[in-house]
Design an enzyme around this catalytic site. Structure first.
Site, PDB file in Angstrom:
ATOM      1  N   ASN A 178       0.852  -1.296   0.122  1.00 11.41           N
ATOM      2  CA  ASN A 178       0.021  -0.072   0.010  1.00 11.41           C
ATOM      3  C   ASN A 178       0.925   1.322  -0.038  1.00 11.41           C
ATOM      4  O   ASN A 178       0.576   2.208  -0.695  1.00 11.41           O
ATOM      5  CB  ASN A 178      -1.021  -0.072   1.219  1.00 11.41           C
ATOM      6  CG  ASN A 178      -2.129  -1.007   0.954  1.00 11.41           C
ATOM      7  OD1 ASN A 178      -2.756  -1.041  -0.072  1.00 11.41           O
ATOM      8  ND2 ASN A 178      -2.651  -1.508   1.869  1.00 11.41           N
ATOM      9  N   HIS A 183      -3.046   2.505  -2.465  1.00  5.09           N
ATOM     10  CA  HIS A 183      -4.194   1.686  -1.996  1.00  5.09           C
ATOM     11  C   HIS A 183      -4.869   0.999  -3.144  1.00  5.09           C
ATOM     12  O   HIS A 183      -5.702  -0.082  -2.900  1.00  5.09           O
ATOM     13  CB  HIS A 183      -5.113   2.202  -0.894  1.00  5.09           C
ATOM     14  CG  HIS A 183      -4.445   2.807   0.367  1.00  5.09           C
ATOM     15  ND1 HIS A 183      -4.413   1.803   1.491  1.00  5.09           N
ATOM     16  CD2 HIS A 183      -3.764   3.707   1.020  1.00  5.09           C
ATOM     17  CE1 HIS A 183      -3.787   2.054   2.748  1.00  5.09           C
ATOM     18  NE2 HIS A 183      -3.230   3.332   2.027  1.00  5.09           N
ATOM     19  N   GLU A 213      -5.953  -7.683   5.421  1.00  3.29           N
ATOM     20  CA  GLU A 213      -5.190  -8.418   4.260  1.00  3.29           C
ATOM     21  C   GLU A 213      -5.394 -10.138   5.071  1.00  3.29           C
ATOM     22  O   GLU A 213      -4.765 -10.831   4.519  1.00  3.29           O
ATOM     23  CB  GLU A 213      -4.022  -8.264   4.131  1.00  3.29           C
ATOM     24  CG  GLU A 213      -2.924  -8.459   5.068  1.00  3.29           C
ATOM     25  CD  GLU A 213      -2.921  -7.039   6.028  1.00  3.29           C
ATOM     26  OE1 GLU A 213      -2.105  -6.959   6.744  1.00  3.29           O
ATOM     27  OE2 GLU A 213      -3.874  -6.338   5.831  1.00  3.29           O
TER      28      GLU A 213
END
Length: 308
Positions: A178, A183, A213
């Site tokens: 990220n 993102h 995640e």
């Protein structure tokens, strides 16, 4: 039991089922009109294969897709549909022969019709429930209903129907993805990884987005060694899967996994905690690993203190 399919496939399946249900109701109305008004019946409704020739039957036997594979309720729909047509054919033959229609024969038809409607409504409810409880980003089921499903599996384990493996999965160094690529790219990675996992497991295996995640997978009818082999193969394949950022080119993301058996004698939450501790061991051991839970892991914390 809804298989691992995409949102689009699930919506298409729901639409097909609703259309097939509508066609069936149209047929039922026409049948009642034929009986009440003593109209000549459709000869296809009198034959032994009538359940295959109506529009609902044509869809059921020829066009129903992957969303209904391995679904016990879908099998029951076929059984009740055939029973209903057998009862309807008997009524129509009596009408053609000029014989009186007996009340018990008509009640047999109505009972079969009601059971079929119940099975269809149940299948529609299951599809809608699965569709509306999907994580919008990854297409995996959300945590809503996860514990219920695992408790149902635990009952099968208790009755020694089959073993079940619980897996915790986490993308390695996902914060770095990220931070490096943004993102939007991170979201694409999550969706791609989840899609790959769902597409390379059996239809009745389940993948839930646990949070961030992290994903929880359960593999019914699977012993621990088989589960390890399946998951470690996935780990290697995911690590080799290319991801792309427009400005940075192709990159790869590895995953770590922790496995345990769903224990019949402890709360489901504790089995999940065991899988989570095994995941921690995999990450603490260098990441891009698959680890099995061991009792010695109970002394370890659940999460690594460093970035995932």
């Amino acid at each position: 039991m809804i298989p691992n399919i995409s949102n689009e496939e699930m919506r298409a399946a729901l639409k097909e089922l609703e259309q097939a249900s509508y066609n069936h109701e149209q047929w039922a109305e026409l049948l009642n009109s034929t009986l009440i008004c003593r109209l000549p019946p459709d000869r296809r409704d009198i034959g032994d294969d009538a359940h295959r020739l109506c529009r609902f039957g044509q869809w059921y036997y020829n066009a129903a897709g992957v969303a209904f594979e391995n679904n016990p309720g879908f099998v029951e729909i076929g059984i009740e549909h055939q029973h209903m047509h057998q009862a309807a054919a008997h009524l129509l033959r009596s009408a053609v022969d000029g014989a009186p229609i007996l009340m018990e024969d008509y009640e047999r038809f109505v009972s079969a019709l009601k059971r079929l409607r119940l099975e269809i409504a149940t299948a529609q409810h299951e599809l809608k429930d699965a569709l509306y409880n999907l994580d919008p980003l990854t297409g995996t089921p959300s945590r809503i209903g996860m514990l219920t499903r695992l408790r149902e599996e635990q009952e099968l384990v208790k009755r020694k129907v089959h073993p079940c493996v619980i897996v915790m999965m986490d993308l390695d160094h996902f914060k770095v993805v990220n931070d490096t690529y943004g993102h939007l790219v991170g979201d694409k990675v999550l969706a791609s990884v989840a899609g790959y996992v769902m597409g390379h497991l059996r239809p009745y295996d389940k993948v839930f987005r646990f949070g961030g995640e992290e994903f929880l997978i359960y593999l019914p009818d699977t012993d621990l060694q088989t589960g390890y082999n399946v998951i470690d193969r996935l780990r290697a394949e995911l690590g080799a899967m290319p991801h792309e950022a427009e400005s940075e080119g192709v990159f790869h993301v590895t995953t770590s996994f922790g496995l345990t058996l769903l224990d019949p004698d402890i709360p489901v939450e504790l089995s999940i905690d065991r899988a989570d501790k095994a995941l921690y061991a995999a990450k603490a051991g260098g990441r891009n690993r698959t680890a099995l839970w061991e009792a010695s892991m109970n002394a370890a914390p659940n999460k690594p203190g460093t970035s995932a």
